[in-house]
Design an enzyme around this catalytic site. Structure first.
Site, PDB file in Angstrom:
ATOM      1  N   GLY A   3       0.821  -1.202   0.000  1.00 10.82           N
ATOM      2  CA  GLY A   3       0.000   0.000   0.000  1.00 10.82           C
ATOM      3  C   GLY A   3       0.858   1.255   0.000  1.00 10.82           C
ATOM      4  O   GLY A   3       1.986   1.276  -0.506  1.00 10.82           O
ATOM      5  N   SER A   4       0.343   2.303   0.612  1.00  7.91           N
ATOM      6  CA  SER A   4       0.917   3.639   0.431  1.00  7.91           C
ATOM      7  C   SER A   4       2.279   3.858   1.062  1.00  7.91           C
ATOM      8  O   SER A   4       2.922   4.873   0.772  1.00  7.91           O
ATOM      9  CB  SER A   4      -0.064   4.688   0.967  1.00  7.91           C
ATOM     10  OG  SER A   4      -1.235   4.708   0.181  1.00  7.91           O
ATOM     11  N   VAL A   5       2.761   2.966   1.923  1.00  6.73           N
ATOM     12  CA  VAL A   5       4.125   3.145   2.428  1.00  6.73           C
ATOM     13  C   VAL A   5       5.138   3.006   1.295  1.00  6.73           C
ATOM     14  O   VAL A   5       6.277   3.470   1.407  1.00  6.73           O
ATOM     15  CB  VAL A   5       4.446   2.158   3.570  1.00  6.73           C
ATOM     16  CG1 VAL A   5       3.620   2.495   4.815  1.00  6.73           C
ATOM     17  CG2 VAL A   5       4.219   0.712   3.151  1.00  6.73           C
TER      18      VAL A   5
END
Length: 279
Positions: A3-5
């Site tokens: 995801g966004s990491v």
């Protein structure tokens, strides 16, 4: 899928390659169409003309896609593999596994776009911790290890020390990325990860769980994460907090940051690092 990491790595690649700078602007219409699919942002703060720093702070998928399009498959793939994604880190811990990354020649356009914001790519927590440690170490990838010393029965000592393996980013790139991550904690979406008296750099992430050629939805259908480092001006630690199927909320920012703050505060106390400002 992280995801966004993963967006931090996308931004770092864009800056390091010279394709973008933090305060370059782009037009964000809220979505991108590819084939029969529509990729959208989550936050309304992403709409209209924004900087790439803003895109990282508000986790704008479209902003990451624009960076990936500038990089192209071959260059983006190079940065991903330089960050050591796609192969075991070699950490001194038995049973390490590593998801593979397909050669970029096999990537459809959709994979280039989704990888930029952390989907259609799999990463282990130790790989992600090592990638953020690369940024914390001025752009140099350090081999992860656990054992500091082995004391043999015959009196011999086998000592393990930090081992730099490759330079991934320019030092100046790392500084810029850390500044962007600090801004996200101080002012924007990652503000719940702030530790009183210390500068924290970090990124939140939420990834849906794959199921039958799609994704689950509803309660407990995501993996929430937060990756942070502190103190930002001279990092002492990098921490990955990952929660599978959190039930209180589907978003990583609301489920993982409190754990980061509680554990991080204890680590800073343990190392005797003084606060830089008043509570």
């Amino acid at each position: 899928e992280p995801g966004s990491v993963m967006k931090t790595m996308t931004v770092a690649a864009g800056i390091d390659s010279g394709e973008i700078q933090p305060y370059d602007s782009y037009l964000d219409e809220g979505f991108v169409k590819i084939d029969t699919f529509k990729i959208s942002n989550v936050s309304k703060e992403c709409l209209w003309f924004n900087t790439f720093a803003h895109a990282l702070n508000f986790s704008c998928n479209v902003g990451m896609i624009r960076i990936a399009q500038k990089l192209g498959r071959a260059l983006f793939y190079k940065y991903l593999t330089d960050f050591w994604f796609g192969e075991p880190t070699g950490i001194t811990l038995s049973g390490e596994v590593s998801p593979k990354i397909e050669p970029y020649e096999r990537w459809p356009t959709s994979k280039l776009l989704t990888t930029s914001y952390g989907l259609w790519i799999s990463v282990t927590p130790i790989q992600m911790a090592a990638a953020y440690s690369t940024i914390a170490n001025g752009g140099v990838y350090m081999k992860p290890y656990i054992v500091e010393k082995i004391m043999h029965s015959d009196g011999r000592e086998e000592i393990f020390e930090p081992q730099p393996l490759r330079r991934v980013l320019k030092e100046e790139t790392s500084k810029k990325v850390i500044e962007m991550l600090v801004d996200g904690v101080v002012n924007w979406a990652a503000k719940w990860a702030a530790i009183a008296g210390y500068s924290v750099a970090g990124k939140t992430g939420t990834a849906p769980i794959a199921y039958k050629w799609g994704y689950e939805d509803g309660t407990a259908s995501t993996v929430g994460s937060f990756v942070g480092l502190a103190p930002a001006e001279n990092p002492k630690f990098v921490m990955v907090v990952k929660l599978e199927r959190p039930r209180t909320d589907i978003w990583g920012w609301s489920t993982t940051t409190k754990m980061f703050v509680e554990i991080g505060a204890e680590i800073l106390k343990y190392y005797g690092i003084p606060k830089s400002s008043k509570d």
